[in-house]
Motif scaffolding. Structure first.
Motif, PDB file in Angstrom:
ATOM      1  N   LYS A  13      29.405  86.442  21.579  1.00  0.00           N
ATOM      2  CA  LYS A  13      29.570  85.830  22.901  1.00  0.00           C
ATOM      3  C   LYS A  13      29.155  86.762  24.032  1.00  0.00           C
ATOM      4  O   LYS A  13      28.692  86.315  25.078  1.00  0.00           O
ATOM      5  CB  LYS A  13      31.014  85.362  23.104  1.00  0.00           C
ATOM      6  N   GLU A  14      29.300  88.084  23.849  1.00  0.00           N
ATOM      7  CA  GLU A  14      28.887  89.023  24.890  1.00  0.00           C
ATOM      8  C   GLU A  14      27.375  89.213  24.931  1.00  0.00           C
ATOM      9  O   GLU A  14      26.831  89.700  25.925  1.00  0.00           O
ATOM     10  CB  GLU A  14      29.538  90.388  24.662  1.00  0.00           C
ATOM     11  N   SER A  15      26.717  88.839  23.850  1.00  0.00           N
ATOM     12  CA  SER A  15      25.290  89.094  23.713  1.00  0.00           C
ATOM     13  C   SER A  15      24.453  87.953  24.277  1.00  0.00           C
ATOM     14  O   SER A  15      24.879  86.800  24.337  1.00  0.00           O
ATOM     15  CB  SER A  15      24.950  89.281  22.229  1.00  0.00           C
ATOM     16  N   LYS A  16      23.236  88.284  24.662  1.00  0.00           N
ATOM     17  CA  LYS A  16      22.266  87.249  24.982  1.00  0.00           C
ATOM     18  C   LYS A  16      21.897  86.517  23.690  1.00  0.00           C
ATOM     19  O   LYS A  16      22.151  87.016  22.586  1.00  0.00           O
ATOM     20  CB  LYS A  16      21.015  87.891  25.598  1.00  0.00           C
ATOM     21  N   PRO A  17      21.329  85.314  23.774  1.00  0.00           N
ATOM     22  CA  PRO A  17      20.885  84.627  22.560  1.00  0.00           C
ATOM     23  C   PRO A  17      19.971  85.517  21.735  1.00  0.00           C
ATOM     24  O   PRO A  17      19.236  86.356  22.269  1.00  0.00           O
ATOM     25  CB  PRO A  17      20.148  83.406  23.099  1.00  0.00           C
ATOM     26  N   LEU A  18      20.021  85.335  20.427  1.00  0.00           N
ATOM     27  CA  LEU A  18      19.258  86.219  19.548  1.00  0.00           C
ATOM     28  C   LEU A  18      17.755  86.118  19.776  1.00  0.00           C
ATOM     29  O   LEU A  18      17.020  87.077  19.514  1.00  0.00           O
ATOM     30  CB  LEU A  18      19.579  85.907  18.082  1.00  0.00           C
ATOM     31  N   ASN A  19      17.291  84.978  20.258  1.00  0.00           N
ATOM     32  CA  ASN A  19      15.844  84.827  20.502  1.00  0.00           C
ATOM     33  C   ASN A  19      15.432  85.279  21.891  1.00  0.00           C
ATOM     34  O   ASN A  19      14.293  85.066  22.308  1.00  0.00           O
ATOM     35  CB  ASN A  19      15.397  83.394  20.247  1.00  0.00           C
ATOM     36  N   SER A  20      16.375  85.923  22.604  1.00  0.00           N
ATOM     37  CA  SER A  20      16.037  86.456  23.919  1.00  0.00           C
ATOM     38  C   SER A  20      15.061  87.612  23.769  1.00  0.00           C
ATOM     39  O   SER A  20      15.160  88.409  22.840  1.00  0.00           O
ATOM     40  CB  SER A  20      17.295  86.942  24.638  1.00  0.00           C
ATOM     41  N   VAL A  64      20.640  89.746   1.769  1.00  0.00           N
ATOM     42  CA  VAL A  64      19.225  89.373   1.905  1.00  0.00           C
ATOM     43  C   VAL A  64      19.111  88.009   2.582  1.00  0.00           C
ATOM     44  O   VAL A  64      18.297  87.816   3.491  1.00  0.00           O
ATOM     45  CB  VAL A  64      18.532  89.353   0.535  1.00  0.00           C
ATOM     46  N   ASP A  65      19.935  87.056   2.156  1.00  0.00           N
ATOM     47  CA  ASP A  65      19.916  85.719   2.753  1.00  0.00           C
ATOM     48  C   ASP A  65      20.244  85.773   4.240  1.00  0.00           C
ATOM     49  O   ASP A  65      19.618  85.086   5.058  1.00  0.00           O
ATOM     50  CB  ASP A  65      20.918  84.805   2.044  1.00  0.00           C
ATOM     51  N   MET A  66      21.241  86.595   4.606  1.00  0.00           N
ATOM     52  CA  MET A  66      21.641  86.659   6.007  1.00  0.00           C
ATOM     53  C   MET A  66      20.555  87.288   6.869  1.00  0.00           C
ATOM     54  O   MET A  66      20.325  86.858   8.008  1.00  0.00           O
ATOM     55  CB  MET A  66      22.953  87.432   6.150  1.00  0.00           C
ATOM     56  N   VAL A  67      19.881  88.305   6.351  1.00  0.00           N
ATOM     57  CA  VAL A  67      18.781  88.915   7.105  1.00  0.00           C
ATOM     58  C   VAL A  67      17.698  87.874   7.378  1.00  0.00           C
ATOM     59  O   VAL A  67      17.176  87.772   8.494  1.00  0.00           O
ATOM     60  CB  VAL A  67      18.204  90.130   6.358  1.00  0.00           C
ATOM     61  N   ASN A  68      17.375  87.065   6.386  1.00  0.00           N
ATOM     62  CA  ASN A  68      16.365  86.022   6.568  1.00  0.00           C
ATOM     63  C   ASN A  68      16.829  84.964   7.556  1.00  0.00           C
ATOM     64  O   ASN A  68      16.051  84.482   8.389  1.00  0.00           O
ATOM     65  CB  ASN A  68      16.026  85.379   5.218  1.00  0.00           C
ATOM     66  N   THR A  69      18.114  84.594   7.469  1.00  0.00           N
ATOM     67  CA  THR A  69      18.661  83.600   8.401  1.00  0.00           C
ATOM     68  C   THR A  69      18.623  84.114   9.837  1.00  0.00           C
ATOM     69  O   THR A  69      18.215  83.402  10.764  1.00  0.00           O
ATOM     70  CB  THR A  69      20.112  83.248   8.012  1.00  0.00           C
ATOM     71  N   ALA A 129      16.534  84.732  15.443  1.00  0.00           N
ATOM     72  CA  ALA A 129      16.057  85.650  16.483  1.00  0.00           C
ATOM     73  C   ALA A 129      14.594  85.414  16.835  1.00  0.00           C
ATOM     74  O   ALA A 129      13.992  86.242  17.522  1.00  0.00           O
ATOM     75  CB  ALA A 129      16.260  87.090  16.025  1.00  0.00           C
ATOM     76  N   GLY A 130      14.040  84.318  16.381  1.00  0.00           N
ATOM     77  CA  GLY A 130      12.647  84.022  16.715  1.00  0.00           C
ATOM     78  C   GLY A 130      11.680  84.921  15.981  1.00  0.00           C
ATOM     79  O   GLY A 130      10.730  85.439  16.570  1.00  0.00           O
TER      80      GLY A 130
END
Length: 438
Positions: free
Chosen positions: A282-289, A318-323, A328-329
């Motif tokens: 919630k403190e972070s900007k969107p991951l694709n920022s 590994v799955d989470m890194v890909n997700t 994150a765009g």
């Protein structure tokens, strides 16, 4: 007698006992010979090969178990990182990926305060010095005002008490200072969950620890998502310590970078480990920022369990890194933060970071396939390690090399059942407070 040995069908009655005894002895000798020559030992064992002691495994490996994936017998597991700059050097800092330890200070067997039973959870198994020597380059530290000093603690309603305190923060920072002094080409990042309210307390802490000489100035940090200076430039300037705080006031008042200006981050705790989902914190900007150029990927459950980590650090990671890459765009993380970083099914977070660096730095399936000075996409014929990793062995392996405790049990030093229950209650009370931490 010889004819009977060479031809057991010969009718030799008198020497028959000799024949049987000699044949059996020869069979046992050959069996022992082939066993000794085919089994690994004395530092020759590779990843996933059976081991009976720490000394059986090769450089950068340790001997452990992982009952949750059916491996109850000890086997060799990676415990030391590959240094990506050995293969591709001179790129901007934000092009590289590193292992980060969650609650780096929360160490099993860390002694409690005298006369006090510690009531909290634990996240790591070896000292910060060992973490750094094994290739960890990011530390997550929770700092609080306590005992007229600044301490490393787990939070209870945003405060440090004697039952959740670990040690004065300066002790850990001096470990970092010693490491940076001994390793003049290494860069360390510290992310602080900041509850320090003493005026100038945090910056004075770093000055008193001797780390100010390695300080990366806020004025040189990219503000709009641009590339960071190159690894070479950072090393040459000797600004090899990057420090970020969760307190926005500290940047103007003490010159400590406010984390969310420079870094995006996914949700931590249980909310950050749901398969197929990667929400931003919630403190972070969107991951694709694209207005922040560093990406911190959290991958650890709310309740850290030592025995579960080996499974968590295999396919689920590994799955989470890909997700999160997709969320994150199509940007891969710069830091992967985990509990019990050395626990895995073989390669663990070390292999994952190798894959991330390979894809980012040279377009290969692992960083060890990168060729120094070669064009992007020019890869050596090296597959992702399945039996033996290619690691940088310039430093000695100094982490925990074999765990004497059963991996099937949760280890809670100085912590009774009542203490564990208390810690769970603490968490649930805390989760309803205004500021939730893990």
């Amino acid at each position: 007698m010889c004819s009977c040995i060479l031809d057991p069908l010969t009718k030799c009655k008198a020497p028959s006992i000799i024949i049987t005894t000699t044949t059996t002895t020869l069979y046992l000798f050959l069996s022992l010979f082939f066993f000794l020559t085919s089994s690994c030992s004395n530092g020759n064992c590779h990843v996933m090969e059976a081991c009976s002691s720490a000394s059986d495994c090769g450089p950068g490996l340790y001997c452990s178990t992982c009952p949750l994936i059916g491996r109850k017998q000890p086997f060799c597991t990676r415990g030391q990182a590959t240094f990506p700059t050995s293969f591709v050097n001179g790129l901007p800092f934000n092009k590289y990926s590193w292992i980060m330890t969650h609650n780096s200070f929360s160490i099993l067997d860390a002694p409690p305060l005298p006369g006090v039973q510690r009531l909290t959870f634990y996240n790591q198994e070896d000292t910060v010095t060992n973490q750094l020597r094994n290739g960890v380059r990011g530390l997550m530290l929770d700092m609080y005002d306590f005992e007229n000093d600044i301490w490393l603690c787990h939070s209870f309603l945003g405060q440090c008490f004697n039952f959740n305190a670990f040690q004065p923060a300066i002790n850990t920072l001096k470990e970092v200072e010693a490491f940076l002094t001994e390793n003049p080409t290494e860069i360390v990042t510290i992310v602080i969950e900041d509850y320090v309210h003493t005026p100038k307390g945090l910056i004075n802490l770093f000055i008193n620890s001797g780390l100010d000489k390695y300080w990366f100035p806020v004025s040189d940090m990219p503000k709009g998502g641009e590339d960071w200076p190159t690894i070479t430039e950072i090393v040459q300037s000797n600004h090899r310590l990057l420090v970020f705080t969760s307190d926005p006031s500290k940047e103007a008042e003490e010159g400590i970078a406010y984390q969310w200006k420079y870094m995006i981050e996914n949700e931590s705790g249980d909310n950050g480990v749901h398969r197929g989902s990667c929400p931003h914190r919630k403190e972070s900007k969107p991951l694709n920022s694209r207005s922040a150029s560093l990406f911190l990927l959290n991958y650890f459950p709310t309740y850290p369990v030592e025995a579960d980590s080996c499974k968590e650090h295999s396919a689920p990671l590994v799955d989470m890194v890909n997700t999160c890459y997709k969320a994150a765009g199509n940007v891969l993380p710069n830091f992967i933060a985990v509990n019990y970083y050395m626990r895995s099914d073989g390669g663990g977070v070390f292999d994952v970071v190798d894959k991330v660096n390979g894809r980012t730095l040279c377009g290969c399936n692992t960083v060890t396939a990168c060729q120094v000075g070669a064009p992007f996409g020019s890869c050596q014929n090296i597959t992702v390690p399945s039996t033996s990793p290619v690691t940088n062995t310039a430093g000695s392996f100094t982490g925990y090399v074999q765990f004497s405790r059963s991996a099937s049990a949760v280890h809670s030093p100085n912590c009774s059942f009542a203490a564990i229950v208390m810690a769970i209650i603490v968490y649930h009370i805390q989760s309803k407070s205004f500021k939730r931490t893990f």
